[in-house]
Design a protein around this motif. Structure first.
Motif, PDB file in Angstrom:
ATOM      1  N   HIS A 112       9.009   0.964  -2.600  1.00 26.86           N
ATOM      2  CA  HIS A 112       8.085   1.508  -1.602  1.00 26.86           C
ATOM      3  C   HIS A 112       8.926   2.070  -0.447  1.00 26.86           C
ATOM      4  N   GLU A 115       9.636   0.221   3.553  1.00 23.76           N
ATOM      5  CA  GLU A 115       9.947  -1.212   3.612  1.00 23.76           C
ATOM      6  C   GLU A 115      11.423  -1.408   3.944  1.00 23.76           C
ATOM      7  N   ARG A 154       4.791   4.544   1.870  1.00 21.11           N
ATOM      8  CA  ARG A 154       4.737   3.649   0.716  1.00 21.11           C
ATOM      9  C   ARG A 154       4.871   4.406  -0.609  1.00 21.11           C
ATOM     10  N   HIS A 205      10.967  -6.367  -1.249  1.00 20.19           N
ATOM     11  CA  HIS A 205       9.874  -5.629  -0.598  1.00 20.19           C
ATOM     12  C   HIS A 205       9.628  -6.188   0.807  1.00 20.19           C
ATOM     13  N   THR A 206       8.672  -5.557   1.507  1.00 25.47           N
ATOM     14  CA  THR A 206       8.126  -6.095   2.761  1.00 25.47           C
ATOM     15  C   THR A 206       6.617  -5.881   2.711  1.00 25.47           C
ATOM     16  N   GLU A 393       0.799  -6.294  -3.885  1.00 24.97           N
ATOM     17  CA  GLU A 393       2.150  -5.734  -3.811  1.00 24.97           C
ATOM     18  C   GLU A 393       2.218  -4.426  -4.599  1.00 24.97           C
TER      19      GLU A 393
HETATM   20 ZN   LIG Z   1       6.517  -3.079  -1.488  1.00 28.31          ZN
END
Ligand SMILES: [Zn+2]
Length: 393
Positions: A112, A115, A154, A205-206, A393
């Motif tokens: 993404h 992030e 994203r 990820h975040t 997610e």
């Molecule tokens: Zn992500």
């Protein structure tokens, strides 16, 4: 069977012709066009240098880390999907090839594009590695979804019928001949770069733009190899859930490579404190696999870890400004009010109640919301597998 076109040239001939034209130096593993078009499961393709050099770094279209010189760090570009201009999306590949043989770990970020703490965590781990002292290999790809990263968003802006935004973490393991660029890009990366070089893999990820999360790991704790790695992180929450098909860590799991996903706080910013927890945990994982020597750092045993198998979503029912009444990581009870919402007159138009007892794992950080937006996710435990909610997610 090859699908002959009206001109009598099939796709495979075209691929062979294009390979012949550019005169690619090919190692034994990808000696013919058939192998190049459809890589066999688990077989290493060898390393294929395209002959291009970008900013002094060699470009590969397939990589086997066994081909690289031991005891050194290697910086390469991998040639991903082709763009409308005929140019390619290249991704950055860092390989710390240990002086001695051992397990091979793969670290990825940027699936993404918004992030940033995930990118920085992977970079920090790689910067701490000294290949001369390592037994095994660690490969990092920090910018998997290049076009999403270019605009720090994203999703991948795919050139289909006009621009359509595609979530690359629903595309894995991808398809090299897929209908969209992200599907093709995922297929190329998975078949020729990630899978062939992974004995284990971690996809960082975040949270996402407008929705902040705590520090936690997502993984299926029923897989002993995954459980062993996830428990080496000194972070306070574990989401024990298999989430969706199509996410990168599940594509690894589907081919027998233990994998999970760390989540490192808010999107768009760097959170140095949280990053350091995941760097420490990842170094522990490398020690666990014998790649790096030295004593373990802090693990899950040194912090209070809440493990949940479900995420209870609270969705907005109205438009307006959202006021959270609890903070990330707070414990909440079933029936507890966790947020209110005011309309443009300042009057309360909605009150949001937790349906479960658990811990806050995500909150909408954009203060304005319309109906349907997720406002809060609460990590909790459901006894049975039925109706288990998942974190998006
Ligand atoms: Zn992500």
């Amino acid at each position: 069977m090859p699908d002959k076109s009206a001109k009598g040239i099939d796709r495979r001939d075209l691929i062979m012709a294009s390979i012949a034209t550019v005169g690619v130096a090919v190692n034994t593993g990808a000696a013919n066009a058939k192998d190049a078009a459809t890589p066999p499961a688990n077989a290493a393709l060898g390393t294929v240098y395209t002959g291009d050099v970008i900013k002094g770094k060699k470009v590969v279209s397939a990589l086997d880390v066994n081909d690289l010189e031991p005891g050194k760090k290697h910086l390469l570009y991998f040639q991903g999907a082709e763009m409308p201009t005929g140019q390619h999306w290249y991704v950055s590949v860092t390989v710390a090839k240990g002086a001695l043989p051992g397990k091979r770990g793969v670290l990825t970020s940027g699936v993404h594009g918004d992030e940033m703490s995930s990118v920085h965590a992977v970079q920090t781990v790689m910067n701490q590695l000294d290949p001369a002292q390592m037994s095994g290999t660690v490969m990092a790809v920090t910018d998997v979804s290049r076009p999403a990263l270019e605009s720090m968003q994203r999703r991948w802006p795919n050139q289909g019928r006009g621009i359509d935004l595609i979530d690359m973490n629903r595309e894995w393991p991808g398809n090299e001949n897929g209908a969209t660029a992200p599907s093709r890009h995922a297929g190329l990366l998975f078949n020729r770069l990630l899978r062939p070089n992974a004995d284990f893999a971690i996809d960082f990820h975040t949270g996402t733009t407008g929705f902040e999360v705590t520090a936690f790991n997502i993984g299926g704790m029923d897989a002993p190899e995954v459980k062993a790695m996830v428990e080496l992180y000194p972070v306070g929450q574990i989401f024990d859930n298999h989430v969706y098909p199509g996410v990168l860590h599940n594509a690894f799991m589907d081919v027998g490579i233990p994998s999970f996903t760390p989540e490192i706080g808010a999107a768009r910013v760097l959170d140095p404190e949280m990053i350091s927890l995941f760097v420490e945990g990842t170094m522990n994982v490398l020690k666990h696999h014998g790649i790096v020597a030295g004593p373990m750092g802090r693990t899950g045993k040194d912090v209070t870890v809440f493990v949940g198998n479900s995420a209870f979503p609270i969705l907005a029912t109205a438009g307006g400004l959202v006021e959270h009444l609890v903070k990330l990581n707070d414990k909440v009870e079933a029936g507890q009010k966790v947020a209110i919402q005011r309309d443009s007159f300042g009057e309360v138009v909605a009150e949001y109640i937790s349906g479960v007892a658990g811990e806050i794992t995500g909150q909408r950080s954009d203060a304005m919301s319309e109906p349907g937006n997720p406002l809060v996710f609460i990590l909790f435990n459901k006894p049975g597998p039925e109706d288990v909610q998942v974190y998006p997610e």
